[in-house]
Design an enzyme around this catalytic site. Structure first.
Site, PDB file in Angstrom:
ATOM      1  N   SER A  30       0.817  -1.218   0.000  1.00 29.78           N
ATOM      2  CA  SER A  30       0.000   0.000   0.000  1.00 29.78           C
ATOM      3  C   SER A  30       0.854   1.273   0.000  1.00 29.78           C
ATOM      4  O   SER A  30       0.500   2.267  -0.649  1.00 29.78           O
ATOM      5  CB  SER A  30      -0.946  -0.008   1.199  1.00 29.78           C
ATOM      6  OG  SER A  30      -0.222  -0.090   2.407  1.00 29.78           O
ATOM      7  N   THR A  31       1.989   1.249   0.702  1.00 29.69           N
ATOM      8  CA  THR A  31       2.832   2.456   0.756  1.00 29.69           C
ATOM      9  C   THR A  31       3.503   2.679  -0.605  1.00 29.69           C
ATOM     10  O   THR A  31       3.529   3.803  -1.120  1.00 29.69           O
ATOM     11  CB  THR A  31       3.892   2.332   1.871  1.00 29.69           C
ATOM     12  OG1 THR A  31       3.295   1.753   3.022  1.00 29.69           O
ATOM     13  CG2 THR A  31       4.464   3.688   2.239  1.00 29.69           C
ATOM     14  N   ALA A  85       7.947  -1.867   3.851  1.00 31.78           N
ATOM     15  CA  ALA A  85       8.486  -2.956   4.682  1.00 31.78           C
ATOM     16  C   ALA A  85       7.459  -3.310   5.747  1.00 31.78           C
ATOM     17  O   ALA A  85       6.593  -2.498   6.095  1.00 31.78           O
ATOM     18  CB  ALA A  85       9.798  -2.529   5.337  1.00 31.78           C
ATOM     19  N   LYS A  96      10.238  -8.279   5.065  1.00 36.86           N
ATOM     20  CA  LYS A  96       9.351  -7.945   3.960  1.00 36.86           C
ATOM     21  C   LYS A  96       8.637  -9.212   3.503  1.00 36.86           C
ATOM     22  O   LYS A  96       8.999 -10.307   3.889  1.00 36.86           O
ATOM     23  CB  LYS A  96      10.150  -7.344   2.790  1.00 36.86           C
ATOM     24  CG  LYS A  96      10.526  -5.885   3.036  1.00 36.86           C
ATOM     25  CD  LYS A  96      11.193  -5.235   1.842  1.00 36.86           C
ATOM     26  CE  LYS A  96      10.434  -5.309   0.564  1.00 36.86           C
ATOM     27  NZ  LYS A  96       9.056  -4.757   0.600  1.00 36.86           N
ATOM     28  N   GLY A  97       7.626  -9.018   2.674  1.00 37.97           N
ATOM     29  CA  GLY A  97       6.926 -10.178   2.118  1.00 37.97           C
ATOM     30  C   GLY A  97       5.523 -10.356   2.644  1.00 37.97           C
ATOM     31  O   GLY A  97       4.869 -11.343   2.329  1.00 37.97           O
ATOM     32  N   GLY A  99       3.034  -8.939   1.653  1.00 39.17           N
ATOM     33  CA  GLY A  99       2.174  -9.032   0.469  1.00 39.17           C
ATOM     34  C   GLY A  99       2.554 -10.193  -0.438  1.00 39.17           C
ATOM     35  O   GLY A  99       1.949 -10.382  -1.501  1.00 39.17           O
ATOM     36  N   GLU A 105      11.000  -8.551  -5.038  1.00 41.05           N
ATOM     37  CA  GLU A 105      11.444  -7.341  -4.326  1.00 41.05           C
ATOM     38  C   GLU A 105      12.933  -7.438  -3.983  1.00 41.05           C
ATOM     39  O   GLU A 105      13.671  -6.459  -4.107  1.00 41.05           O
ATOM     40  CB  GLU A 105      10.631  -7.161  -3.045  1.00 41.05           C
ATOM     41  CG  GLU A 105       9.195  -6.732  -3.295  1.00 41.05           C
ATOM     42  CD  GLU A 105       8.341  -6.721  -2.036  1.00 41.05           C
ATOM     43  OE1 GLU A 105       7.320  -6.047  -2.039  1.00 41.05           O
ATOM     44  OE2 GLU A 105       8.692  -7.404  -1.057  1.00 41.05           O
ATOM     45  N   LYS A 123       6.228   0.627  11.793  1.00 42.22           N
ATOM     46  CA  LYS A 123       7.105  -0.416  11.235  1.00 42.22           C
ATOM     47  C   LYS A 123       8.483  -0.441  11.903  1.00 42.22           C
ATOM     48  O   LYS A 123       9.237  -1.399  11.731  1.00 42.22           O
ATOM     49  CB  LYS A 123       7.281  -0.205   9.721  1.00 42.22           C
ATOM     50  CG  LYS A 123       5.983  -0.137   8.932  1.00 42.22           C
ATOM     51  CD  LYS A 123       5.298  -1.473   8.877  1.00 42.22           C
ATOM     52  CE  LYS A 123       3.988  -1.482   8.118  1.00 42.22           C
ATOM     53  NZ  LYS A 123       4.075  -1.379   6.687  1.00 42.22           N
TER      54      LYS A 123
HETATM   55  C1  5RP Z   1       5.153  -6.860   0.070  1.00 43.21           C
HETATM   56  C2  5RP Z   1       5.939  -6.110   1.063  1.00 43.21           C
HETATM   57  C3  5RP Z   1       5.453  -4.758   1.469  1.00 43.21           C
HETATM   58  O1  5RP Z   1       6.448  -3.842   1.243  1.00 43.21           O
HETATM   59  C4  5RP Z   1       5.122  -4.789   2.926  1.00 43.21           C
HETATM   60  O2  5RP Z   1       4.165  -5.823   3.143  1.00 43.21           O
HETATM   61  C5  5RP Z   1       4.565  -3.447   3.416  1.00 43.21           C
HETATM   62  O3  5RP Z   1       3.322  -3.216   2.869  1.00 43.21           O
HETATM   63  P1  5RP Z   1       2.455  -1.931   3.256  1.00 43.21           P
HETATM   64  O4  5RP Z   1       3.135  -0.752   2.674  1.00 43.21           O
HETATM   65  O5  5RP Z   1       1.105  -2.204   2.626  1.00 43.21           O
HETATM   66  O6  5RP Z   1       2.379  -1.890   4.769  1.00 43.21           O
HETATM   67  O7  5RP Z   1       6.969  -6.539   1.527  1.00 43.21           O
HETATM   68  O8  5RP Z   1       5.705  -8.146  -0.162  1.00 43.21           O
END
Ligand code: 5RP
Length: 233
Positions: A30-31, A85, A96-97, A99, A105, A123
């Site tokens: 999302s970020t 992250a 990370k990961g 998502g 990545e 975070k």
């Molecule tokens: C996806 C990731 C994203 O960077 C991590 O999950 C952070 O996501 P968000 O910005 O939605 O909090 O590693 O694999």
């Protein structure tokens, strides 16, 4: 329309690292998507960049934002990667990961001259591990791989780790990464020595990649309600 919250403040600050003509690794989550939207506004105003997406979802977001895309095979360099992250620990070691995009990545971050991480304050942690560590594995023999991953993680901390196969939302189908792999979410508590754990996980046959990003991020931008703070190492 995006809200003007912590993630937007961090994303806007990250635009300062983008220069005309750059090849950019575009992160996932999302970020990262807020960053892509803001980058698209700059592109519409004349900025020339090419983006390499870290996921199919990011590819779509970048297309919608009007950012020219490049495949990694056609890139002779990646100047800068901007990504989110799940946790940011000491020395900018990351989990990370969340998502499920960690393999691409990591390939892209590792090939970049500079990795900038954008996130909100939640975070930042003193020790990695409250967030379950995603480990990407080949579907072949994944339950055997899961036991070996458990063994790597089990002796280090008091409570035994929980290693769970990730599923698609509201489904019994295993979640599949863009590369066709499974994800094991490993709730293992404090990861006291992330570099050592990373090496041990890489040594397990069947592990394709893990979500510990060691020594990759040089800049972390933390957004809050009022603005963003740049941390560098
Ligand atoms: C996806 C990731 C994203 O960077 C991590 O999950 C952070 O996501 P968000 O910005 O939605 O909090 O590693 O694999």
């Amino acid at each position: 329309m995006m809200s003007d919250g912590p993630k937007t403040h961090a994303s806007r600050q990250a635009l300062d690292y983008v220069k005309d003509g750059m090849v950019l690794g575009l992160g996932s989550g999302s970020t990262a998507e807020i960053f892509i939207e803001l980058l698209g506004i700059r592109v519409a105003a004349g900025l020339k960049v090419q983006g390499i997406p870290t996921s199919d979802q990011t590819k779509e977001a970048a297309r919608e934002a009007g950012i020219e895309l490049l495949t990694i095979e056609h890139a002779d360099r990646i100047d800068l990667t901007v990504d989110g992250a799940d946790e940011i620990g000491p020395n900018f070691a990351l989990i990370k990961g969340g998502g499920g995009r960690l393999l691409r990545e990591k390939i892209i971050a590792n090939a970049s001259d500079l990795m900038v991480v954008i996130a909100d304050e939640s975070k930042l942690v003193e020790t990695l591990g409250a967030y379950p560590l995603p480990v990407e594995v080949d579907p072949f023999g994944f339950s055997i791989t899961a036991k070996k991953v458990f063994d790597v993680l089990k002796n280090k901390w008091s409570a035994p780790p929980e290693v769970k196969l990730r599923h698609e939302k509201n489904s019994t189908r295993p979640f599949l990464t863009d590369g066709g792999h499974y994800i094991l979410d490993c709730a293992c508590g404090a990861i006291k020595n992330p570099a050592k754990t990373a090496t041990q996980l890489c040594a397990v046959p069947g592990v394709v990649e893990h979500g510990l990003f060691i020594d990759l991020a040089r800049v972390v931008i933390i957004g809050d309600d009022n603005g963003a703070q740049i941390l560098e190492r």
